[in-house]
Design a protein around this motif. Structure first.
Motif, mmCIF file in Angstrom:
data_model
loop_
_atom_site.group_PDB
_atom_site.id
_atom_site.type_symbol
_atom_site.label_atom_id
_atom_site.label_comp_id
_atom_site.label_asym_id
_atom_site.label_seq_id
_atom_site.Cartn_x
_atom_site.Cartn_y
_atom_site.Cartn_z
ATOM 1 N N PRO A 178 33.847 20.665 5.376
ATOM 2 C CA PRO A 178 33.814 19.937 4.342
ATOM 3 C C PRO A 178 32.791 19.089 3.840
ATOM 4 O O PRO A 178 32.013 18.629 4.656
ATOM 5 C CB PRO A 178 35.064 19.152 4.219
ATOM 6 N N LYS A 179 32.527 19.003 2.546
ATOM 7 C CA LYS A 179 31.286 18.408 2.041
ATOM 8 C C LYS A 179 31.643 16.764 1.941
ATOM 9 O O LYS A 179 32.662 16.407 1.690
ATOM 10 C CB LYS A 179 31.245 18.731 0.572
ATOM 11 N N ALA A 180 30.621 16.071 2.292
ATOM 12 C CA ALA A 180 30.685 14.476 2.245
ATOM 13 C C ALA A 180 30.755 13.989 0.966
ATOM 14 O O ALA A 180 30.042 14.573 -0.158
ATOM 15 C CB ALA A 180 29.489 14.123 3.019
ATOM 16 N N VAL A 181 31.358 12.894 0.851
ATOM 17 C CA VAL A 181 31.462 12.086 -0.447
ATOM 18 C C VAL A 181 30.592 10.880 -0.242
ATOM 19 O O VAL A 181 30.877 10.302 0.851
ATOM 20 C CB VAL A 181 32.992 11.679 -1.000
ATOM 21 N N ARG A 182 29.904 10.557 -1.092
ATOM 22 C CA ARG A 182 28.831 9.484 -0.909
ATOM 23 C C ARG A 182 29.552 8.400 -1.714
ATOM 24 O O ARG A 182 29.758 8.497 -2.869
ATOM 25 C CB ARG A 182 27.631 9.768 -1.297
ATOM 26 N N ASP B 204 28.792 7.896 3.700
ATOM 27 C CA ASP B 204 28.984 9.205 3.468
ATOM 28 C C ASP B 204 30.377 9.487 4.291
ATOM 29 O O ASP B 204 30.508 9.325 5.406
ATOM 30 C CB ASP B 204 27.987 10.086 3.912
ATOM 31 N N THR C 105 33.012 12.502 5.300
ATOM 32 C CA THR C 105 33.458 13.764 5.317
ATOM 33 C C THR C 105 34.910 13.953 5.960
ATOM 34 O O THR C 105 35.350 13.301 7.028
ATOM 35 C CB THR C 105 32.635 14.549 6.340
#
Ligand code: GCU
Length: 130
Positions: free
Chosen positions: A1-5, A126, A128
């Motif tokens: 999955p994509k990291a959220v910052r 970040d 994930t």
């Protein structure tokens, strides 16, 4: 999955301030805490479901000594005295990773200095998964 910052400059800061006097940060700046044990930054992060997440902290430490921090999730320390070694310069950013369980919905992630040197300069977190 994509990291959220999650930027440190948007987090809750105790004994510190947002700064932008060293290059290479993301967002509009970074957090420079007071050089004191107990100074901290707390992010509020959200998880779609309960489960394991990777927490990546981006930091700079231009000092010669390490700047360890306790990393706590929802009030429980999950990485005590996590090492944040020197990065060579205040403009040189590195990352340190902690794995932790998140609950569905809102969570807190707090990084607290454990030595009188305070935190390293903190740029962002970040997250994930899950
Ligand atoms: C220097 C540096 C700051 C840093 C501080 C520290 O003053 O410019 O960005 O936070 O050292 O020792 O924490």
């Amino acid at each position: 999955p994509k990291a959220v910052r999650y930027e440190a400059e948007d987090a809750a800061i105790s004994q510190g301030a947002v700064a932008a006097n060293h290059a290479g940060y993301s967002g509009t700046g970074f957090v420079d805490t007071v050089n004191v044990a107990g100074s901290h930054v707390e992010w509020t992060v959200s998880a779609a479901s309960a489960g394991t997440a990777t927490l990546l902290l981006r930091y700079a430490n231009g000092a010669t000594s390490g700047r360890p921090m306790d990393i706590a999730v929802n009030g429980t320390v999950v990485a005590a005295g996590k090492a944040f070694p020197g990065t060579g310069s205040w403009d040189a950013w590195a990352s340190a990773t902690v794995t932790a369980q998140l609950r569905a919905g809102t969570n807190t992630v707090r990084a607290t200095a454990t030595t009188a040197e305070g935190c390293p300069n903190l740029d962002c977190l970040d997250v994930t998964g899950p």
